[in-house]
Write an enzyme that holds these catalytic residues in place. Structure first.
Site, PDB file in Angstrom:
ATOM      1  N   HIS A   1      23.113 -22.914  22.659  1.00  0.00           N
ATOM      2  CA  HIS A   1      21.983 -22.630  23.534  1.00  0.00           C
ATOM      3  C   HIS A   1      21.156 -23.892  23.740  1.00  0.00           C
ATOM      4  O   HIS A   1      20.985 -24.688  22.827  1.00  0.00           O
ATOM      5  CB  HIS A   1      21.122 -21.524  22.912  1.00  0.00           C
ATOM      6  CG  HIS A   1      20.078 -20.971  23.828  1.00  0.00           C
ATOM      7  ND1 HIS A   1      18.840 -21.554  23.971  1.00  0.00           N
ATOM      8  CD2 HIS A   1      20.099 -19.895  24.654  1.00  0.00           C
ATOM      9  CE1 HIS A   1      18.121 -20.848  24.843  1.00  0.00           C
ATOM     10  NE2 HIS A   1      18.876 -19.847  25.266  1.00  0.00           N
TER      11      HIS A   1
ATOM     12  N   ASP B   1      20.362 -13.169  29.526  1.00  0.00           N
ATOM     13  CA  ASP B   1      19.281 -14.069  29.118  1.00  0.00           C
ATOM     14  C   ASP B   1      17.941 -13.341  29.006  1.00  0.00           C
ATOM     15  O   ASP B   1      16.882 -13.949  29.106  1.00  0.00           O
ATOM     16  CB  ASP B   1      19.146 -15.250  30.073  1.00  0.00           C
ATOM     17  CG  ASP B   1      18.647 -16.508  29.379  1.00  0.00           C
ATOM     18  OD1 ASP B   1      18.311 -16.439  28.178  1.00  0.00           O
ATOM     19  OD2 ASP B   1      18.574 -17.567  30.034  1.00  0.00           O
TER      20      ASP B   1
END
Length: 331
Positions: free
Chosen positions: A172, A292
């Site tokens: 990430h 997300d």
């Protein structure tokens, strides 16, 4: 049709308390609801904190409304910037809290471990516990750890452990170190540009340092439809061949690893053109759904993927079948 969400974020109260106690970035002020990312960057975060902490009925209700069958939960940003002892404690408490959620809502939530990476031995033990004892499917890490980065040699045992356990690594983005955009505000320094550039540099370093040749069965996932890599892979392959680089330890073309070790999710990228490029370069078998949430609108992400011009077979791959290649099997 089943729909697995490979990027869905949450916080446990212990993490919020930890960043609230901090006197230097990253830190959070509960009174002003401002998060201080760095000396130059602040952003309002109160609404997001409330959404990150909501992992009960409200989130499940949203998932049901949108048709999301199962979500892999991850704590992001993670504990890498906390002090060594505190990061170990907060990581374990967060992973334990996530485990309780997976037990309370079986089949709806899966766990992705966060680790106190600067203590590599403790992190290896925690990752093994999370996978073997808690049933987690992955390790959620970030593109930099402050003054160090995932490609540093000392972190190799973590990737080896992930591969040995069959857990994929979700890389990430994190705020970049030293990029000349801090004075342009968090929108640019973070999600607009900085996150992508930092993730690209981190992944490039991992490839060129030979990680995937040393750990050939390692599985890694990038968000945002590959952080712009699909657009650049041909040029990167071309330049590696045209300009021999004695520092490059990768044994294969750069694009090889995107077809053998790396998957991408849709998280945070709702461009039909970007999706078409990614599918053309990597193949539909390498793309998974990611919302997300709550950093992006899950409803908008669902609308985006539902409007993609896909046949039934490819839609099943995107929605749930590709997840099986990462070791996600439910029911």
């Amino acid at each position: 049709m089943k729909l697995y969400d490979l990027e869905n974020h949450f916080y446990d109260e212990c993490f919020v308390d930890a960043v609230t106690r901090r006197t230097r970035p990253p830190s959070y002020n509960k009174d002003t609801q401002i998060i201080t990312w760095s000396e130059a960057l602040e952003a309002p975060f109160g609404k997001l904190v409330a959404l990150l902490l909501e992992v009960g009925g409200g989130r499940l209700e949203l998932m049901d409304k949108l048709g999301i069958s199962t979500a892999v939960l991850s704590c992001s940003p993670g504990v890498e910037d906390l002090g060594a002892g505190e990061s170990t404690e907060v990581a374990r408490k967060t992973n334990d809290a996530l485990y309780e959620l997976t037990k309370k809502y079986p089949g709806r939530y899966l766990g992705s471990a966060i680790l106190p990476v600067k203590d590599v031995e403790a992190s290896c033990r925690e990752l093994e516990r999370c996978v073997k004892d808690l049933g987690f499917v992955s390790w959620h890490t970030h593109s930099n750890y402050g003054e160090s980065c995932p490609s540093d040699e000392r972190y190799l045992p973590l990737f080896e452990m992930s591969a040995r356990l069959g857990a994929y690594v979700y890389l990430h983005p994190q705020l970049p170190q030293g990029l000349r955009v801090n004075d342009l505000g968090f929108t640019v320094a973070g999600p607009g540009l900085g996150f992508t550039t930092d993730a690209m540099v981190a992944l490039t370093r991992l490839v060129v340092k030979g990680l995937f040749d040393r750990v050939p069965n390692l599985k890694m996932v990038l968000g945002h439809l590959g952080e712009a890599f699909p657009f650049l892979l041909d040029r990167m392959d071309n330049r590696f061949k045209f300009l021999p680089n004695p520092k490059a330890l990768n044994k294969q073309d750069f694009s090889y690893y995107f077809k053998n070790n790396i998957w991408v999710t849709t998280s945070g990228n709702m461009s039909k053109e970007a999706f078409a490029c990614t599918a053309a370069v990597m193949g539909i078998d390498r793309i998974l759904f990611g919302s997300d949430h709550p950093y992006e609108s899950a409803a908008d992400m669902i609308r985006f993927v539902r409007e993609l011009p896909l046949g039934e077979t490819d839609r099943q791959k995107l929605y749930h079948k590709n997840a099986a290649a990462l070791g996600i099997h439910i029911g």
